[in-house]
Enzyme design. Structure first.
Site, mmCIF file in Angstrom:
data_model
loop_
_atom_site.group_PDB
_atom_site.id
_atom_site.type_symbol
_atom_site.label_atom_id
_atom_site.label_comp_id
_atom_site.label_asym_id
_atom_site.label_seq_id
_atom_site.Cartn_x
_atom_site.Cartn_y
_atom_site.Cartn_z
ATOM 1 N N GLY A 222 54.272 43.059 45.683
ATOM 2 C CA GLY A 222 54.730 44.440 45.562
ATOM 3 C C GLY A 222 56.242 44.535 45.620
ATOM 4 O O GLY A 222 56.958 43.744 44.996
ATOM 5 N N ASP A 252 50.378 43.599 35.447
ATOM 6 C CA ASP A 252 49.999 43.110 34.121
ATOM 7 C C ASP A 252 51.249 42.796 33.295
ATOM 8 O O ASP A 252 51.298 41.802 32.567
ATOM 9 C CB ASP A 252 49.141 44.142 33.398
ATOM 10 C CG ASP A 252 47.983 44.615 34.260
ATOM 11 O OD1 ASP A 252 47.410 43.779 34.980
ATOM 12 O OD2 ASP A 252 47.667 45.821 34.225
#
Length: 315
Positions: A222, A252
């Site tokens: 993150g 992605d």
């Protein structure tokens, strides 16, 4: 060419709102409709980077037809597998402070015949693929070992495979030795069965996935950065981010950046970090183009900050 496999694609509707208030009518500031699903997003990011990509995915009903139409409009080749059920629709609500709320539908069940057609389509379309990226959750009807079957068939055909999934499907696939796996911090913690509080904890967990069969582990932490652990070494990457608008598809986009940069080594990690950082600064599930990237904001080092605490510990 990078071929993507998305067993459970979606039609994604994203709305930007000032704030969520339960039980009230909320007016959106903006809205977007995009083709969705992890593998679909990887194809979109690969295409935005100027590379050829082919998306293999089961599609059904009006939502499925719209997904195919939207991908075609973005210049992405599609190898659709027709199914009886309707492709799922997902909703993402992005608040002005960067908080994202997602509602993901389960998706249709695939029959035995539809499952076999999906596998056969992957085999038939993968002959020219440099990489096959298998991404996302498995829809109803597919066994947890389904990705392991794809990995074995891909290797038999000479292709390298990157896997982005979680839970039992990830653990089953590790036995087939995928070339790269890309868990986030939460998925990494679930895979090793313990919480991760520091970057060092994440490094140890990634090393464990390698002992279980992964050739390399690209772990997204993150806002804390990304780890790459492979046979030749381990690296840690971070990027400066000015404004977070939506993290839908950021992981992605990172995987796409990693693969188009060769899929190995610190340069590929730097590309992954740059693509992920650019994606979170764009609305909805919009994928970054080369003009959106800021390589100067990225740092990659072999000196991994083992004691750095994760801002959102994974458990």
């Amino acid at each position: 060419m990078i071929l993507t496999v998305t067993p459970n694609p979606s039609l994604d509707r994203s709305y930007e709102v000032l704030a969520l208030k339960r039980g009230e009518v909320i007016r959106a500031e903006t809205e977007r409709t995009d083709p969705g699903g992890k593998g679909v997003n990887v194809s979109r990011a690969v295409a935005a980077a100027g590379w050829r990509t082919l998306a293999v995915l089961p599609l059904g009903g009006a939502p499925g037809a719209l997904v195919a139409e939207l991908l075609d409009a973005q210049g992405i080749e599609v190898a659709p597998v027709p199914i009886a059920g309707a492709t799922r629709s997902n909703i993402a609500l992005a608040e002005s402070d960067g908080v994202l709320t997602k509602i993901n539908a389960p998706g249709p069940d695939l029959s035995a015949a539809e499952q076999e057609l999906l596998l056969e389509t992957v085999r038939a379309q993968s002959r020219d693929a440099d990489w096959i990226a298998c991404c996302g959750s498995l829809p109803g009807g597919l066994a947890p070992s389904w990705y392991a079957d794809v990995v074995m068939r891909a290797h038999a055909g000479g292709a390298r495979i990157a896997l982005d999934t979680s839970g039992r499907a990830l653990l089953e696939a590790l036995r087939a030795r995928p070339d790269v796996v890309k868990p986030n911090a939460e998925e990494l913690a679930r895979a090793v069965g313990r919480p991760l509080a520091t970057v060092g904890d994440a490094l140890k967990a990634a090393e464990e996935l390698r002992t279980l069969g992964a050739g390399a582990v690209l772990a997204s932490l993150g806002a804390d950065g990304q780890l790459l652990v492979e046979e030749t070494g381990a690296w840690f990457g971070r990027a400066r981010v000015t404004t977070v608008r939506s993290n839908v598809g950021a992981g992605d986009s990172s995987l796409a950046g990693f693969l188009v940069a060769g899929g190995t080594g610190p340069e590929a990690l730097a590309s992954a970090v740059a693509h992920g950082a650019a994606a979170v600064q764009l609305p909805g599930s919009m994928m970054p183009t080369p003009a959106d990237l800021d390589p100067a904001a990225v740092t990659v080092t072999a000196e991994i900050p083992l004691d750095r605490e994760l801002r959102e510990p994974a458990s």
